[in-house]
Motif scaffolding. Structure first.
Motif, PDB file in Angstrom:
ATOM      1  N   SER A   1      76.071  44.912  10.236  1.00  0.00           N
ATOM      2  CA  SER A   1      75.468  45.823  11.217  1.00  0.00           C
ATOM      3  C   SER A   1      74.822  45.092  12.381  1.00  0.00           C
ATOM      4  N   GLY A   2      74.842  43.768  12.342  1.00  0.00           N
ATOM      5  CA  GLY A   2      74.231  42.985  13.413  1.00  0.00           C
ATOM      6  C   GLY A   2      72.730  42.838  13.269  1.00  0.00           C
ATOM      7  N   THR A   3      72.181  43.221  12.119  1.00  0.00           N
ATOM      8  CA  THR A   3      70.748  43.061  11.873  1.00  0.00           C
ATOM      9  C   THR A   3      70.553  42.367  10.552  1.00  0.00           C
ATOM     10  N   SER A   4      69.350  41.896  10.309  1.00  0.00           N
ATOM     11  CA  SER A   4      69.042  41.257   9.041  1.00  0.00           C
ATOM     12  C   SER A   4      67.797  41.886   8.451  1.00  0.00           C
ATOM     13  N   GLU A   5      67.691  41.865   7.147  1.00  0.00           N
ATOM     14  CA  GLU A   5      66.530  42.451   6.491  1.00  0.00           C
ATOM     15  C   GLU A   5      65.280  41.654   6.814  1.00  0.00           C
ATOM     16  N   MET A   6      64.154  42.378   6.906  1.00  0.00           N
ATOM     17  CA  MET A   6      62.873  41.726   7.149  1.00  0.00           C
ATOM     18  C   MET A   6      62.446  40.962   5.909  1.00  0.00           C
TER      19      MET A   6
ATOM     20  N   LYS B   1      58.463  35.614  19.923  1.00  0.00           N
ATOM     21  CA  LYS B   1      59.301  34.419  19.832  1.00  0.00           C
ATOM     22  C   LYS B   1      60.138  34.424  18.554  1.00  0.00           C
ATOM     23  N   GLU B   2      59.501  34.772  17.431  1.00  0.00           N
ATOM     24  CA  GLU B   2      60.223  34.808  16.159  1.00  0.00           C
ATOM     25  C   GLU B   2      61.307  35.876  16.166  1.00  0.00           C
ATOM     26  N   HIS B   3      61.001  37.015  16.776  1.00  0.00           N
ATOM     27  CA  HIS B   3      61.990  38.091  16.850  1.00  0.00           C
ATOM     28  C   HIS B   3      63.188  37.662  17.686  1.00  0.00           C
TER      29      HIS B   3
ATOM     30  N   LYS C   1      65.247  35.174  15.729  1.00  0.00           N
ATOM     31  CA  LYS C   1      65.952  35.861  14.653  1.00  0.00           C
ATOM     32  C   LYS C   1      67.147  36.636  15.190  1.00  0.00           C
ATOM     33  N   SER C   2      66.957  37.299  16.326  1.00  0.00           N
ATOM     34  CA  SER C   2      68.048  38.062  16.939  1.00  0.00           C
ATOM     35  C   SER C   2      69.177  37.145  17.389  1.00  0.00           C
ATOM     36  N   ALA C   3      68.790  35.984  17.934  1.00  0.00           N
ATOM     37  CA  ALA C   3      69.802  35.022  18.368  1.00  0.00           C
ATOM     38  C   ALA C   3      70.596  34.494  17.178  1.00  0.00           C
ATOM     39  N   GLY C   4      69.908  34.256  16.052  1.00  0.00           N
ATOM     40  CA  GLY C   4      70.583  33.781  14.850  1.00  0.00           C
ATOM     41  C   GLY C   4      71.539  34.809  14.291  1.00  0.00           C
ATOM     42  N   VAL C   5      71.135  36.081  14.310  1.00  0.00           N
ATOM     43  CA  VAL C   5      72.000  37.148  13.804  1.00  0.00           C
ATOM     44  C   VAL C   5      73.238  37.278  14.676  1.00  0.00           C
ATOM     45  N   LYS C   6      73.066  37.183  16.002  1.00  0.00           N
ATOM     46  CA  LYS C   6      74.207  37.292  16.910  1.00  0.00           C
ATOM     47  C   LYS C   6      75.201  36.161  16.677  1.00  0.00           C
ATOM     48  N   ASN C   7      74.661  34.952  16.471  1.00  0.00           N
ATOM     49  CA  ASN C   7      75.544  33.811  16.210  1.00  0.00           C
ATOM     50  C   ASN C   7      76.318  33.991  14.908  1.00  0.00           C
TER      51      ASN C   7
END
Length: 220
Positions: A3-8, A198-200, A203-209
């Protein structure tokens, strides 16, 4: 990843206390509440000493308690719409102004009521802020550790007030110190907000990659 997201991440208390965000959150509560605890024990007697009628002083404390309770309901509800960091920043700005007025003015009734409201706003907003940063799974225990901020403030405020009074200074100096503490709380909260942004972003950049690697066509 699909889904392009990761669990918290659901932090345990041990994991939480190894993060910078925990100590910024703890410091925000401590410095934000210590101002209130400098005002609350003397709010009625100090007003009377300044010549304010006792009925007015008592009414201010009673109204402050109502505002305290109302802030615990209104602020968290508002925070759900505009953001918890933003709401608590607003509360701390009010605390800075109120303590500054107490330090230089003899008009105490309104500012005392405002400080009671600030206390309710902080206490009402911090449980949801804690769970939004560290997750819901261990939120009861995690918030218990964050609550050490109020423990430190409860002991710290009378110690500081007593020290200042023993040096011969009047209460307006105590209130001035309270204003400085509220500013420090605002700084800590600002740093916490920047950390979270910054963390968000990371995290978003890592999920996209990760998503890009999964969806990349395989060579024939």
């Amino acid at each position: 990843a699909k889904s392009g997201t990761s669990e918290m991440k659901q932090y345990t208390s041990g994991e939480m206390m190894r993060t910078r965000n925990f100590y910024l959150l703890l410091a925000t509560m401590f410095f934000g509440l210590i101002s209130y605890f400098m005002v609350s024990p003397v709010s009625q007697t100090y007003q009377i000493d300044l010549g304010i009628p006792s009925a007015v002083a008592v009414s201010a404390v009673m109204l402050g308690s109502i505002v305290n309770a109302g802030a615990r309901l209104v602020l968290p509800t508002l925070a759900d719409k505009v953001g918890r960091i933003v709401c608590i920043k607003g509360v701390l700005i009010v605390a800075v102004i109120a303590m500054g007025v107490l330090a230089v003015s003899r008009s105490l009734v309104v500012t005392v009521v405002l400080m009671y409201g600030c206390y309710g706003g902080i206490m009402g907003s911090f449980p949801s802020l804690t769970s939004s940063i560290f997750g819901m799974k261990h939120t009861g225990e995690n918030y218990g550790f964050v609550m050490f901020g109020i423990v430190f403030a409860t002991f710290g405020a009378p110690a500081i007030s007593g020290l200042v009074s023993s040096k011969g200074y009047e209460m307006n100096v105590v209130f001035g110190i309270g204003a400085v503490f509220a500013v420090i709380a605002l700084v800590c909260l600002t740093l916490l907000g920047r950390n979270l942004v910054k963390e968000h972003a990371e995290k978003s950049a890592g999920v996209k990659n990760d998503t890009a690697q999964i969806s990349k066509p395989q060579a024939e």
